[in-house]
Design a protein around this motif. Sequence first.
Motif, PDB file in Angstrom:
ATOM      1  N   PRO A 162       0.831  -1.206   0.000  1.00  0.00           N
ATOM      2  CA  PRO A 162       0.000   0.000   0.000  1.00  0.00           C
ATOM      3  C   PRO A 162       0.862   1.251   0.000  1.00  0.00           C
ATOM      4  N   ASP A 163       0.259   2.348  -0.429  1.00  0.00           N
ATOM      5  CA  ASP A 163       0.945   3.634  -0.417  1.00  0.00           C
ATOM      6  C   ASP A 163       1.246   4.028   1.032  1.00  0.00           C
ATOM      7  N   ARG A 164       2.500   4.544   1.229  1.00  0.00           N
ATOM      8  CA  ARG A 164       2.916   4.867   2.598  1.00  0.00           C
ATOM      9  C   ARG A 164       2.045   5.943   3.201  1.00  0.00           C
ATOM     10  N   LEU A 165       1.756   7.007   2.487  1.00  0.00           N
ATOM     11  CA  LEU A 165       0.963   8.115   3.024  1.00  0.00           C
ATOM     12  C   LEU A 165      -0.454   7.664   3.347  1.00  0.00           C
ATOM     13  N   MET A 166      -1.044   6.887   2.440  1.00  0.00           N
ATOM     14  CA  MET A 166      -2.398   6.389   2.689  1.00  0.00           C
ATOM     15  C   MET A 166      -2.410   5.420   3.883  1.00  0.00           C
ATOM     16  N   SER A 167      -1.348   4.639   3.994  1.00  0.00           N
ATOM     17  CA  SER A 167      -1.270   3.730   5.138  1.00  0.00           C
ATOM     18  C   SER A 167      -1.185   4.496   6.461  1.00  0.00           C
ATOM     19  N   TYR A 168      -0.370   5.562   6.468  1.00  0.00           N
ATOM     20  CA  TYR A 168      -0.266   6.370   7.685  1.00  0.00           C
ATOM     21  C   TYR A 168      -1.598   7.049   8.022  1.00  0.00           C
ATOM     22  N   LEU A 169      -2.263   7.565   7.010  1.00  0.00           N
ATOM     23  CA  LEU A 169      -3.563   8.205   7.249  1.00  0.00           C
ATOM     24  C   LEU A 169      -4.589   7.189   7.778  1.00  0.00           C
ATOM     25  N   ALA A 170      -4.549   5.988   7.200  1.00  0.00           N
ATOM     26  CA  ALA A 170      -5.473   4.953   7.651  1.00  0.00           C
ATOM     27  C   ALA A 170      -5.196   4.575   9.107  1.00  0.00           C
ATOM     28  N   ILE A 171      -3.912   4.404   9.469  1.00  0.00           N
ATOM     29  CA  ILE A 171      -3.560   4.063  10.853  1.00  0.00           C
ATOM     30  C   ILE A 171      -4.013   5.173  11.812  1.00  0.00           C
ATOM     31  N   ALA A 172      -3.771   6.429  11.418  1.00  0.00           N
ATOM     32  CA  ALA A 172      -4.160   7.550  12.283  1.00  0.00           C
ATOM     33  C   ALA A 172      -5.673   7.609  12.446  1.00  0.00           C
ATOM     34  N   ALA A 173      -6.397   7.397  11.361  1.00  0.00           N
ATOM     35  CA  ALA A 173      -7.861   7.463  11.427  1.00  0.00           C
ATOM     36  C   ALA A 173      -8.446   6.322  12.236  1.00  0.00           C
ATOM     37  N   MET A 174      -7.781   5.164  12.267  1.00  0.00           N
ATOM     38  CA  MET A 174      -8.311   3.996  12.956  1.00  0.00           C
ATOM     39  C   MET A 174      -7.890   3.926  14.423  1.00  0.00           C
ATOM     40  N   THR A 175      -7.064   4.868  14.873  1.00  0.00           N
ATOM     41  CA  THR A 175      -6.656   4.897  16.281  1.00  0.00           C
ATOM     42  C   THR A 175      -7.019   6.200  16.983  1.00  0.00           C
ATOM     43  N   ALA A 176      -7.189   7.284  16.234  1.00  0.00           N
ATOM     44  CA  ALA A 176      -7.482   8.590  16.852  1.00  0.00           C
ATOM     45  C   ALA A 176      -8.771   8.598  17.668  1.00  0.00           C
ATOM     46  N   PRO A 177      -9.861   7.925  17.242  1.00  0.00           N
ATOM     47  CA  PRO A 177     -11.093   7.959  18.055  1.00  0.00           C
ATOM     48  C   PRO A 177     -10.933   7.404  19.461  1.00  0.00           C
ATOM     49  N   LEU A 178      -9.837   6.689  19.747  1.00  0.00           N
ATOM     50  CA  LEU A 178      -9.633   6.192  21.108  1.00  0.00           C
ATOM     51  C   LEU A 178      -9.494   7.331  22.108  1.00  0.00           C
ATOM     52  N   ALA A 179      -9.091   8.519  21.641  1.00  0.00           N
ATOM     53  CA  ALA A 179      -8.948   9.659  22.545  1.00  0.00           C
ATOM     54  C   ALA A 179     -10.285  10.077  23.158  1.00  0.00           C
ATOM     55  N   LEU A 180     -11.393   9.724  22.517  1.00  0.00           N
ATOM     56  CA  LEU A 180     -12.725  10.115  22.997  1.00  0.00           C
ATOM     57  C   LEU A 180     -13.555   8.905  23.425  1.00  0.00           C
ATOM     58  N   ARG A 181     -12.895   7.788  23.701  1.00  0.00           N
ATOM     59  CA  ARG A 181     -13.639   6.555  23.945  1.00  0.00           C
ATOM     60  C   ARG A 181     -14.465   6.603  25.228  1.00  0.00           C
ATOM     61  N   ARG A 182     -14.101   7.441  26.189  1.00  0.00           N
ATOM     62  CA  ARG A 182     -14.898   7.554  27.411  1.00  0.00           C
ATOM     63  C   ARG A 182     -15.743   8.819  27.441  1.00  0.00           C
ATOM     64  N   ARG A 183     -15.290   9.861  26.758  1.00  0.00           N
ATOM     65  CA  ARG A 183     -16.080  11.092  26.730  1.00  0.00           C
ATOM     66  C   ARG A 183     -17.292  10.940  25.812  1.00  0.00           C
ATOM     67  N   PHE A 184     -17.073  10.397  24.610  1.00  0.00           N
ATOM     68  CA  PHE A 184     -18.160  10.142  23.654  1.00  0.00           C
ATOM     69  C   PHE A 184     -18.046   8.688  23.192  1.00  0.00           C
ATOM     70  N   PRO A 185     -18.429   7.730  24.008  1.00  0.00           N
ATOM     71  CA  PRO A 185     -18.156   6.321  23.683  1.00  0.00           C
ATOM     72  C   PRO A 185     -18.868   5.828  22.431  1.00  0.00           C
ATOM     73  N   ILE A 186     -20.122   6.209  22.226  1.00  0.00           N
ATOM     74  CA  ILE A 186     -20.863   5.715  21.066  1.00  0.00           C
ATOM     75  C   ILE A 186     -20.305   6.312  19.788  1.00  0.00           C
TER      76      ILE A 186
END
Length: 456
Positions: free
Chosen positions: A61-85
């Motif tokens: 896969p493209d490196r930039l797209m892979s990095y964006l995908a990883i960031a998008a798939m882990t960033a929501p953890l920052a709000l997992r208790r404030r906005f869990p749903i």
Amino acid sequence: MKLQALRDRFLPGDFPPPEWERTQPPAALLVRDVWVALGVMAISLAGMEMILSFGPSDGAPDRLMSYLAIAAMTAPLALRRRFPIMSMLALSAGFIGFGIVIPQVAVQMAPQIAYFVGLYSAVTWARDRRALAVALWSVIAAMFLWLVLSITNASLVFGSDLALPAAADTSGVIDPVLAFAGYSFLVNIFFFGGATFLGHMSWRSAWQRDVLVAQTRQLQEQSAELARRAVIDERLRIARELHDVVAHHISAVGVQAAAARLVQPRDPERTAELLHGIEGSARAAVGETRSLLRVLRHEDRAGKGGPGEAAGRAPEPSLRDIPALLEQSRQTGVEVELIVVEHRPGFIDSLGAGLSLALYRIAAESLANVRQHSTARSAVLSLRSGHGGHGDWVEVEVTDNGAARPGTGGSGFGLRGIQERAELHQGLVDIGPRTPAGWRTRARLRVLSSTTEARA
């Protein structure tokens, strides 16, 4: 609904009721979630770079797209208790979307762990359980639909043909297509089922903790209330004892002093006897008052030789002190005849200390009333015991044949103290005038089994 009401309806081991909402986490915990999400993102990006470094370049896969995908798939953890749903929905959208566009990223360990944590957090922290149920079932349905389409090689959705394992390369007894489909479904069932189950267990544990905290708080409040009532009861008891001491001894002092003043000119010996009685009554009053006041100071001195303080306290009076009480009344000019009637020999002597003290105080207060408020020069003190439908009983009765002395009305605390003592021992009181003249004070108290076993 308050937790106390919930506790009354549900035991701590049962499932939380729909009315309950979990308390939101503190701000420090929410800030920590942000740092944890950033740490997971950094580790995932490092892992992605390692895969790109040792994996084949063909089809990578493209490196930039892979990095964006990883960031998008882990960033929501920052709000997992404030906005869990919302965090769960964002993780699901990223997992499905990037799983279609860049499947090499979706199958990596870090994004899958992040998604599992997001599902778990939504179940354990969501306050709106109905919204959670709708969102969770929607995510599960979407994921299994995507899984079905992936397994059946739905080219109209994916735009490509996904190859399944070839039958010639397998050694199992199950058809490769069925085996691949069954294994994929089994993994996803454990994935979503495990996250949901652990989330529900954590949510129920939080409810149990809240119930236990509420129970602990209630027990503390009840303990404080019981302590406050105990202090009030002890103060009332001391006030009642002080009143009895004052009514008994001080009234005796007054009567003896008046008699000494009248007989002093013509009978010096009788005057000396009366003065001796005044001295004895005063000393007894002071001694009993000091003994009661030591109780008030005992708690403050408990850490400074409390046992010695308790040991210095004079014993409470009992029916064994009745002879001294009669002698004191005789010295004040009131002859008292003692009558003892027992249904069983030695029964009255076997009464417990508390009941014996109550009977003594009732007798002393009744005789003090005779000296203060009656013209009678004699009285009868009767102690009786018997057995009835409610068990053993004992009663004290004081009667006289005098008339009410004018201008000697009391405060009523003495009669109230007699009634309170009788009620304390589940007894009855009969106080009033006699026919044709005189006054009677009678109190019948129940003798509990534990009391009769105790020895005065």
